[in-house]
Design a protein around this motif. Structure first.
Motif, PDB file in Angstrom:
ATOM      1  N   VAL A 121     -21.587 -94.979 -51.859  1.00  0.00           N
ATOM      2  CA  VAL A 121     -20.920 -95.918 -52.759  1.00  0.00           C
ATOM      3  C   VAL A 121     -19.571 -95.298 -53.122  1.00  0.00           C
ATOM      4  O   VAL A 121     -19.511 -94.244 -53.754  1.00  0.00           O
ATOM      5  N   LEU A 122     -18.492 -95.937 -52.715  1.00  0.00           N
ATOM      6  CA  LEU A 122     -17.162 -95.330 -52.780  1.00  0.00           C
ATOM      7  C   LEU A 122     -16.377 -95.694 -54.026  1.00  0.00           C
ATOM      8  O   LEU A 122     -15.316 -95.131 -54.271  1.00  0.00           O
ATOM      9  N   GLY A 123     -16.863 -96.638 -54.816  1.00  0.00           N
ATOM     10  CA  GLY A 123     -16.132 -97.021 -56.014  1.00  0.00           C
ATOM     11  C   GLY A 123     -16.392 -98.464 -56.373  1.00  0.00           C
ATOM     12  O   GLY A 123     -17.273 -99.126 -55.807  1.00  0.00           O
ATOM     13  N   ASP A 124     -15.622 -98.958 -57.353  1.00  0.00           N
ATOM     14  CA  ASP A 124     -15.778-100.351 -57.747  1.00  0.00           C
ATOM     15  C   ASP A 124     -14.863-101.232 -56.897  1.00  0.00           C
ATOM     16  O   ASP A 124     -14.162-100.759 -56.001  1.00  0.00           O
TER      17      ASP A 124
ATOM     18  N   ASP B 145     -21.923 -96.976 -61.653  1.00  0.00           N
ATOM     19  CA  ASP B 145     -22.660 -95.982 -62.441  1.00  0.00           C
ATOM     20  C   ASP B 145     -24.156 -96.253 -62.426  1.00  0.00           C
ATOM     21  O   ASP B 145     -24.959 -95.337 -62.605  1.00  0.00           O
ATOM     22  N   ARG B 146     -24.536 -97.524 -62.241  1.00  0.00           N
ATOM     23  CA  ARG B 146     -25.958 -97.860 -62.231  1.00  0.00           C
ATOM     24  C   ARG B 146     -26.555 -97.845 -60.831  1.00  0.00           C
ATOM     25  O   ARG B 146     -27.768 -97.742 -60.664  1.00  0.00           O
ATOM     26  N   VAL B 147     -25.720 -97.943 -59.826  1.00  0.00           N
ATOM     27  CA  VAL B 147     -26.214 -98.042 -58.454  1.00  0.00           C
ATOM     28  C   VAL B 147     -26.610 -96.681 -57.899  1.00  0.00           C
ATOM     29  O   VAL B 147     -27.616 -96.543 -57.213  1.00  0.00           O
TER      30      VAL B 147
ATOM     31  N   ILE C 284     -19.788 -98.646 -49.517  1.00  0.00           N
ATOM     32  CA  ILE C 284     -20.138 -99.760 -50.404  1.00  0.00           C
ATOM     33  C   ILE C 284     -19.269 -99.683 -51.643  1.00  0.00           C
ATOM     34  O   ILE C 284     -18.984 -98.593 -52.156  1.00  0.00           O
ATOM     35  N   PHE C 285     -18.845-100.837 -52.120  1.00  0.00           N
ATOM     36  CA  PHE C 285     -18.093-100.931 -53.368  1.00  0.00           C
ATOM     37  C   PHE C 285     -18.845-101.873 -54.300  1.00  0.00           C
ATOM     38  O   PHE C 285     -19.266-102.957 -53.889  1.00  0.00           O
TER      39      PHE C 285
ATOM     40  N   ILE D  74     -18.986-102.919 -47.514  1.00  0.00           N
ATOM     41  CA  ILE D  74     -19.810-103.897 -48.229  1.00  0.00           C
ATOM     42  C   ILE D  74     -19.363-103.962 -49.672  1.00  0.00           C
ATOM     43  O   ILE D  74     -19.088-102.932 -50.295  1.00  0.00           O
ATOM     44  N   VAL D  75     -19.309-105.168 -50.207  1.00  0.00           N
ATOM     45  CA  VAL D  75     -19.061-105.370 -51.627  1.00  0.00           C
ATOM     46  C   VAL D  75     -20.345-105.911 -52.242  1.00  0.00           C
ATOM     47  O   VAL D  75     -20.760-107.026 -51.941  1.00  0.00           O
ATOM     48  N   GLY D  76     -20.980-105.086 -53.078  1.00  0.00           N
ATOM     49  CA  GLY D  76     -22.220-105.488 -53.729  1.00  0.00           C
ATOM     50  C   GLY D  76     -23.404-104.690 -53.217  1.00  0.00           C
ATOM     51  O   GLY D  76     -23.832-104.870 -52.071  1.00  0.00           O
ATOM     52  N   ALA D  77     -23.942-103.784 -54.040  1.00  0.00           N
ATOM     53  CA  ALA D  77     -25.123-102.997 -53.670  1.00  0.00           C
ATOM     54  C   ALA D  77     -26.360-103.823 -53.992  1.00  0.00           C
ATOM     55  O   ALA D  77     -27.045-103.601 -54.987  1.00  0.00           O
TER      56      ALA D  77
END
Length: 495
Positions: free
Chosen positions: A216-219, A205-207, A199-200, A174-177
């Motif tokens: 969450v694996l990164g940007d 840092d805020r998610v 999720i990317f 997924i792109v976008g939390a």
């Protein structure tokens, strides 16, 4: 995987608890849907193919038991009872094999399906002209039911094993939390239709480290080179479609990937457009990647297996002679193995007969072949000129890593001059949207051998993408037929 350190003075119970805690943390970081092993997308098993296979087995069981039964039941009632049983199995969902179904629930479907033929047999026994036939038909149905329950129990166990191994369940990232991502994760957990690996999000840092248990694996930029991508069937953007600028930016940024890309739509999205699909009950708009054509894929695989098996039988004496010549010509192994890009950027080992001096072998193709290349042996010049050095790749076709027809596999890290070839074309990875081939559209159009200039790289990629967009059985057959005359008449290509 490392072992959690503990003090030499700690008790065995403390050490065990420490290791168990580490295991729990590792499991949590993997997420609630990650399979036991990450497998390349090309190895995925098709659910509908399993369903059809089980149906074929059921029909075969009915026919065999009908043929060997000697109960004296009339042929027509026997056929009707068998047909009704198959209809009952379809109506009760015995061929669906849903993800969370227990073995008891599945076998109950089979027993329920037997009610239809049982009712028909009861009517025949009461109203038919041959009362004894009703009893023999009932005995036949009981026999069939026992065999089918054993067969379906085996199918259920096999499907469950494939799901644990990640071979049956499609995988997503997924792109976008976003709230849309939470909705998709919830439906995926509930239905078991897909597995979400991670999720990317550019706001990592805020998610936080997880969203509903999914790591969450990164940007977004980390996604482009992440090691799990060859195992990902689809990338889903969950940013609201109304944020058009953001969505457009993400689509452009991710379009360099070979993985299909989709946009999660609102709940009310409907339509029969081919650009729409559904995953875990939610609507998606397909914005990048080739549409799935399972029928074409099966035909292509059947062609690969048939032609390759015959080709290996015919080429065996030639391959044996080449192996002997390579061994006698220069010291070193007979075969040369090189890591190359396969389907969906998967790293595969491609085999060739060694054509260069062993000490000069270039596994990363950092220096491409050139005319009168001093690294090439005497035998190597002949087998490269005739492409006989590539015959061992027939084994890559048999294992499913390659196909007979497709873009030629390039070495990982291959350079054109001093520049990585992948950096010369923005959509270079699009040529990895299907399995690489022994031959291809580019090969018969003159783009063979080294791609030693930016223009040759761009032309190769353009021809490969053109083939992917036009692919069909007839085009594959045409390319196979044209390959030999193109090879024999091509004296200019350096290879």
């Amino acid at each position: 995987m490392g072992v959690t350190p503990f003090s030499l003075h700690s008790s065995p119970e403390t050490a065990t608890a420490s290791v168990a805690s580490a295991s729990l943390r590792a499991a949590a970081s993997r997420g609630p849907m990650r399979p036991a092993a990450l497998t390349p997308t090309r190895t995925r098993v098709l659910g509908w193919a399993i369903s059809i296979s089980v149906q074929v087995v059921d029909v075969a069981v009915l026919c065999v038991l009908a043929a060997i039964s000697n109960f004296g039941a009339p042929w027509l009632p026997l056929s009707v009872a068998g047909g009704l049983l198959l209809v009952g199995l379809a109506l009760t969902g015995a061929y669906a094999l849903p993800p969370h179904e227990s073995i008891v629930r599945h076998l109950t479907r089979i027993v329920t399906a037997a009610l239809l033929p049982a009712a028909a047999i009861s009517s025949y026994a009461v109203f038919g002209d041959e009362p004894l036939a009703g009893n023999t038909l009932a005995l036949w149905i009981i026999q069939i039911l026992a065999v089918l329950m054993l067969a379906h129990a085996g199918a259920w166990a096999l499907v469950r094993h494939w799901r644990r191994q990640g071979l049956l369940t499609p995988t997503l990232v997924i792109v976008g939390a976003t709230p849309g991502a939470e909705r998709l994760i919830g439906e995926a957990i509930r239905t078991g239709d897909v597995a979400i690996l991670g999720i990317f999000d550019d706001r990592k840092d805020r998610v936080g480290p997880h969203l509903r248990g999914v790591p969450v694996l990164g940007d977004t930029s980390a996604l482009l080179t992440h090691r799990i991508m060859p195992c990902v069937d689809r990338v889903v953007i969950t940013v609201a479609p109304t944020a058009r600028n953001r969505v457009a930016t993400l689509v452009e940024q991710l379009s360099v990937l070979p993985n299909p890309i989709s946009l999660l739509l609102d709940d009310g999205a409907k339509g029969d457009n081919k650009a729409l699909s559904r995953i875990a009950g939610l609507s998606l708009a397909n914005v990048s990647g080739q549409p799935n054509n399972n029928g074409r894929a099966i035909i292509k695989r059947a062609l690969d297996l048939t032609v390759t098996s015959l080709g290996l039988l015919m080429a065996a004496p030639v391959m044996l002679a080449i192996a002997l010549a390579v061994k006698l010509d220069s010291p070193g192994p007979i075969f040369f193995r090189q890591r190359r890009h396969g389907f969906n950027n998967e790293a595969i080992n491609v085999w060739k007969f060694r054509s260069m001096r062993h000490e000069a072998a270039d596994a990363t193709a950092s220096r491409q072949i050139s005319a009168a290349d001093e690294r090439v042996t005497r035998v190597g010049r002949f087998i490269r000129r005739t492409s006989l050095d590539e015959l061992p790749q027939l084994f890559n076709v048999l294992t499913g890593e390659m196909s007979l027809v497709g873009p030629r596999p390039h070495a990982i890290g291959m350079k054109t001059g001093d520049t990585p070839s992948a950096q010369l074309v923005s959509h270079y990875a699009h040529r990895h949207r299907m399995k690489p081939g022994l031959t291809g559209w580019a090969a018969i159009k003159g783009s063979r051998g080294a791609v030693d200039t930016p223009e040759s790289v761009r032309r190769r990629v353009a021809l490969d993408v053109e083939y992917i967009e036009r692919q069909s059985l007839w085009l594959d057959l045409y390319i196979l037929v044209m390959t030999v005359p193109c090879l024999l008449g091509d004296d200019e290509a350096v290879r």
